[in-house]
Write an enzyme that holds these catalytic residues in place. Sequence first.
Site, PDB file in Angstrom:
ATOM      1  N   SER A 254       0.839  -1.195   0.000  1.00 23.77           N
ATOM      2  CA  SER A 254       0.000   0.000   0.000  1.00 23.77           C
ATOM      3  C   SER A 254       0.873   1.242   0.000  1.00 23.77           C
ATOM      4  O   SER A 254       2.099   1.154   0.071  1.00 23.77           O
ATOM      5  CB  SER A 254      -0.908   0.025   1.249  1.00 23.77           C
ATOM      6  OG  SER A 254      -1.797  -1.065   1.260  1.00 23.77           O
ATOM      7  N   SER A 292      -4.314  -3.576  -2.450  1.00 27.75           N
ATOM      8  CA  SER A 292      -3.497  -2.412  -2.120  1.00 27.75           C
ATOM      9  C   SER A 292      -4.363  -1.268  -1.611  1.00 27.75           C
ATOM     10  O   SER A 292      -5.501  -1.092  -2.031  1.00 27.75           O
ATOM     11  CB  SER A 292      -2.722  -1.957  -3.362  1.00 27.75           C
ATOM     12  OG  SER A 292      -1.908  -0.846  -3.074  1.00 27.75           O
ATOM     13  N   GLU A 294      -4.315   2.765  -1.517  1.00 25.59           N
ATOM     14  CA  GLU A 294      -3.730   4.058  -1.903  1.00 25.59           C
ATOM     15  C   GLU A 294      -4.614   5.143  -1.312  1.00 25.59           C
ATOM     16  O   GLU A 294      -5.685   5.443  -1.848  1.00 25.59           O
ATOM     17  CB  GLU A 294      -3.655   4.198  -3.431  1.00 25.59           C
ATOM     18  CG  GLU A 294      -2.589   3.351  -4.091  1.00 25.59           C
ATOM     19  CD  GLU A 294      -2.999   1.894  -4.248  1.00 25.59           C
ATOM     20  OE1 GLU A 294      -2.111   1.049  -4.415  1.00 25.59           O
ATOM     21  OE2 GLU A 294      -4.214   1.616  -4.190  1.00 25.59           O
TER      22      GLU A 294
END
Length: 457
Positions: A254, A292, A294
């Site tokens: 991340s 992930s 973000e």
Amino acid sequence: MVHIPEETGPRVRARELGLPLGRFKPGKFNAITDVEGVLVGHSTIIKGEGPLRPGHGPVRTGVTAIMPNNGNIFMERMNGGGFVLNGAGEVSGMTQLMEWGLIETPILLTNTMAVGAVSDGVARHQVERYPGIGDEHDVIIPVVGECDDSWLNDIAGRHVREEHVYEAILSAKTGPVAEGNVGGGTGMVTCDFKGGIGTSSRKLPEVLGGYTLGVLVMSNFGKMHNLRVGGLPVGEVLAEKFKDTPKRGHTYGSIIAVVATDAPLLSHQINRLCKRVALGIGRVGSYAAHGSGEIVVGFSTANIIPRRTQKMVYKLKILLDQRLDPLYEAVMEATEEAILNAMCMATSMTGVNGNHSPALPLDEVRRALDAFKPIFASVKKRPQQSSAPVSRERPSDEDREGEVTVSSARPTQVRGAEGIPFPTRPAPDEPSEEAPGEAPEPPPEGSSSGSPSGSDT
């Protein structure tokens, strides 16, 4: 397994490699601390080696603190916002941040399973400093972002304690910011190389407002073959050389980014600015994978929203939406450079079970850059700033939309979001306001001007 020799030369920031990193110049420190009043501190925990023993180590983690308004953010709050590109991660306190559009606590970065401990530490620190919290003042929800450092760290051992939170907060200062294997970035990995904390800034030319913008990232995303360095497909070359090197396989990782600017922005404008951070992350090679996170948090230092006031209203300075484009470009550049700074400054690290994260081989980056230098040399760079005094200077047409910039536009030429011109004439009872130094607008064709046709008067 093919052995890749580790580089022994000094680590340098991305800009020192000569990479093409955009057209805007960085601030004095090329860090988020170039924005006045923003402080950064770290607490780094590195202990033990060998096989993983949950609760005992090895430990490769820490805490990073970003302190807006010289740390006095509880009593003197600031406009804030954020953006989630992919939500497989967490920033505690963000729900309220997006609802109210206010930053009112320090911003802390750490590992995934330390969010609760760090939030508790921040709450304790703030209550000690402001005893009225929860009584005469409202409660707080600290803003704490996380990434998963379990490839190198005994993350289940929860080694982050209150004293580490205090160390990060109390050590926060202006000036250069330590990068790479420090603070919350200690155990982080980026594109299968060592990642961590990175930062960068941009200073807009005076003709574009002269605003400063800074980005700090805790970078922990990506796969090697996707890595782009200064736009070059360096990752594809390195993936072949490192193909036999063990890599983390169960997680994509991340990234948490924090944006600060002294441009006078409202919350919705900060949200829009944070969206452009995602473009900078993409420049380095992220595709925001399923697993992930973000997540971006941002704030503006230009306006103070007091917690206590006897007034019914407060006044804000607000940047015109049409003036945001240079900030969008600048934040994309600064984000890309911040991620590359994290990788360039990080050194190789071995963690739990002998898991090894190599440092980005800077010599390989230099070789790739040398191969492309003839192309870069043939491209003329845009001027950063005119030497003409601002008062006599027309804005650069590099940032125009159509044929008009906001600062040079007459009221009849400025368009709103829907593309509809503003009223072409003032109301009958309102005096016309001409821009300083401009001649009155000529009357429409066919109307009487008070002088003979063709007269030089």
